[in-house]
Motif scaffolding. Structure first.
Motif, PDB file in Angstrom:
ATOM      1  N   ASN A  81       0.830  -1.212   0.000  1.00  0.00           N
ATOM      2  CA  ASN A  81       0.000   0.000   0.000  1.00  0.00           C
ATOM      3  C   ASN A  81       0.861   1.258   0.000  1.00  0.00           C
ATOM      4  OD1 ASN A  81      -2.375  -1.481   0.016  1.00  0.00           O
ATOM      5  ND2 ASN A  81      -2.556  -1.470   2.243  1.00  0.00           N
ATOM      6  N   GLY A  84       2.402   1.732  -3.494  1.00  0.00           N
ATOM      7  CA  GLY A  84       1.391   2.143  -4.447  1.00  0.00           C
ATOM      8  C   GLY A  84       0.962   3.594  -4.253  1.00  0.00           C
ATOM      9  N   ASN A 243       0.285  -9.227  -2.401  1.00  0.00           N
ATOM     10  CA  ASN A 243      -0.081  -7.826  -2.599  1.00  0.00           C
ATOM     11  C   ASN A 243       0.956  -7.096  -3.442  1.00  0.00           C
ATOM     12  OD1 ASN A 243      -2.550  -7.407  -0.687  1.00  0.00           O
ATOM     13  ND2 ASN A 243      -1.071  -8.528   0.549  1.00  0.00           N
ATOM     14  N   ALA A 246       0.501  -8.188  -7.069  1.00  0.00           N
ATOM     15  CA  ALA A 246      -0.660  -7.509  -7.647  1.00  0.00           C
ATOM     16  C   ALA A 246      -0.343  -6.045  -7.931  1.00  0.00           C
ATOM     17  CB  ALA A 246      -1.851  -7.619  -6.697  1.00  0.00           C
ATOM     18  N   LEU A 247       0.407  -5.424  -7.006  1.00  0.00           N
ATOM     19  CA  LEU A 247       0.811  -4.034  -7.215  1.00  0.00           C
ATOM     20  C   LEU A 247       1.714  -3.915  -8.430  1.00  0.00           C
ATOM     21  CD1 LEU A 247       1.068  -1.064  -6.245  1.00  0.00           C
ATOM     22  CD2 LEU A 247       3.023  -1.819  -4.857  1.00  0.00           C
ATOM     23  N   LYS A 248       2.657  -4.828  -8.575  1.00  0.00           N
ATOM     24  CA  LYS A 248       3.568  -4.821  -9.718  1.00  0.00           C
ATOM     25  C   LYS A 248       2.796  -4.887 -11.033  1.00  0.00           C
ATOM     26  CE  LYS A 248       7.310  -5.646 -12.234  1.00  0.00           C
ATOM     27  NZ  LYS A 248       8.341  -4.638 -12.532  1.00  0.00           N
ATOM     28  N   ASN A 249       1.819  -5.785 -11.101  1.00  0.00           N
ATOM     29  CA  ASN A 249       1.013  -5.917 -12.317  1.00  0.00           C
ATOM     30  C   ASN A 249       0.222  -4.640 -12.593  1.00  0.00           C
ATOM     31  OD1 ASN A 249       1.924  -8.564 -12.601  1.00  0.00           O
ATOM     32  ND2 ASN A 249       0.199  -9.411 -11.456  1.00  0.00           N
ATOM     33  N   ASN A 250      -0.331  -4.046 -11.527  1.00  0.00           N
ATOM     34  CA  ASN A 250      -1.116  -2.820 -11.686  1.00  0.00           C
ATOM     35  C   ASN A 250      -0.246  -1.656 -12.159  1.00  0.00           C
ATOM     36  OD1 ASN A 250      -3.316  -1.052 -11.523  1.00  0.00           O
ATOM     37  ND2 ASN A 250      -2.913  -0.569  -9.381  1.00  0.00           N
ATOM     38  N   LEU A 251       0.919  -1.522 -11.548  1.00  0.00           N
ATOM     39  CA  LEU A 251       1.818  -0.429 -11.933  1.00  0.00           C
ATOM     40  C   LEU A 251       2.343  -0.614 -13.362  1.00  0.00           C
ATOM     41  CD1 LEU A 251       3.898   0.148  -8.666  1.00  0.00           C
ATOM     42  CD2 LEU A 251       1.790   1.248  -9.403  1.00  0.00           C
ATOM     43  N   THR A 252       2.592  -1.852 -13.736  1.00  0.00           N
ATOM     44  CA  THR A 252       3.057  -2.118 -15.106  1.00  0.00           C
ATOM     45  C   THR A 252       1.997  -1.701 -16.121  1.00  0.00           C
ATOM     46  OG1 THR A 252       4.400  -3.981 -14.330  1.00  0.00           O
ATOM     47  CG2 THR A 252       3.889  -3.896 -16.676  1.00  0.00           C
ATOM     48  N   GLN A 253       0.747  -2.005 -15.817  1.00  0.00           N
ATOM     49  CA  GLN A 253      -0.334  -1.603 -16.705  1.00  0.00           C
ATOM     50  C   GLN A 253      -0.438  -0.082 -16.803  1.00  0.00           C
ATOM     51  OE1 GLN A 253      -3.870  -3.523 -15.272  1.00  0.00           O
ATOM     52  NE2 GLN A 253      -3.142  -5.590 -15.775  1.00  0.00           N
ATOM     53  N   GLN A 254      -0.268   0.592 -15.658  1.00  0.00           N
ATOM     54  CA  GLN A 254      -0.319   2.053 -15.670  1.00  0.00           C
ATOM     55  C   GLN A 254       0.825   2.640 -16.487  1.00  0.00           C
ATOM     56  OE1 GLN A 254      -0.863   4.031 -11.864  1.00  0.00           O
ATOM     57  NE2 GLN A 254      -1.952   2.260 -11.027  1.00  0.00           N
TER      58      GLN A 254
END
Length: 265
Positions: A81, A84, A243, A246-254
């Motif tokens: 958290n 992120g 977590n 999941a954060l890594k995947n989310n940040l990569t998409q961003q």
């Protein structure tokens, strides 16, 4: 080698020690056992009290291991958290500093995910060194902007980076927070006494050796489970960086969505 970092070794050593204790109690100590009823009754009282105490100690120690395991999972979530949040706050920085900070945070997430994976000691030392270097780079990246622009927004950036650095320290402290060796020694001593009493009171030990080995086996399994939960890296039950992944995947998409190449398509 720290024995408690290897739960299977804990199981093997404890089972051998407890099995020997049962045999020793029967083969040696039982020679001093009298046949009168009063002594047999007293032996039953002592056995019951010792086994009850052993059960309480194992229960308390298991609770200590579970609490530490849960704490490590909470800190892993808190670390994800914090990273992120700081990734989002990096947009407040000037464009060049923002891009550099986000790139460093992506590298930092990779190192934190590696930290939670099963690695040899040499690799863990490399991860810690790399983590320290990235923490220094992250702080140095935002420091010029924070100093030149003393605004509430920049204060949020500095506060968020501070949370990122602190969260890693909390995680490391939680991984070092293990069940004290004195607690293990006390539990092992009581378990040995309990197995000695089982062997001391055994009447048909030679005919039912397998039956009398059940008790050492069960206690050894309990020791194995406690050691496994208490060992964040060496056990079967490990803390996973769910977590952070999941954060890594989310940040990569961003990052992919905001890159110039993706916008021109």
């Amino acid at each position: 080698m720290h024995l408690l970092n290897y739960p299977l070794a804990v199981f093997a050593v404890s089972f051998l020690a407890f099995a020997f204790s049962v045999w020793f109690g029967h083969a040696v100590l039982s020679r001093y056992r009298t046949k009168d009823t009063e002594t047999s009754t007293d032996l039953g009282i002592i056995q019951t009290a010792t086994l009850t105490l052993l059960a309480l100690i194992i229960g308390f120690t298991f609770s200590m291991a579970i609490d530490r395991h849960d704490q490590r999972e909470i800190f892993e979530e808190g670390e994800a958290n914090a990273i992120g949040t700081e990734f989002l706050r990096a947009d407040i920085l000037p464009q060049k500093a923002s891009a550099a900070t986000k790139d460093l945070l992506m590298q930092y997430v990779d190192q934190r995910i590696l930290f939670y994976s099963k690695q040899p000691p040499e690799k863990i030392r490399e991860i810690r060194i790399k983590t320290d270097q990235l923490q220094t780079a992250l702080w140095n990246e935002i420091l010029p902007s924070v100093k030149t622009q003393a605004t509430p927004a920049m204060a949020l950036v500095a506060s968020g980076m501070n949370d990122v650095l602190n969260s890693q320290g909390y995680v490391q402290a939680a991984w070092w927070n293990r069940i004290p060796l004195t607690a293990w020694a006390l539990m092992a001593a009581i378990a040995i006494c309990a197995n000695l009493l089982v062997g001391f009171g055994a009447r048909n030990f030679e005919k039912n050796i397998g039956l009398f080995m059940i008790f050492p086996f069960v206690i050894s399994v309990s020791f194995f489970l406690i050691a496994d939960i208490d060992s964040p890296r060496g056990g079967v039950i490990r803390i996973e960086a769910r977590n952070l992944v999941a954060l890594k995947n989310n940040l990569t998409q961003q990052m992919d969505a905001s890159s110039p190449s993706s916008g021109s398509k």
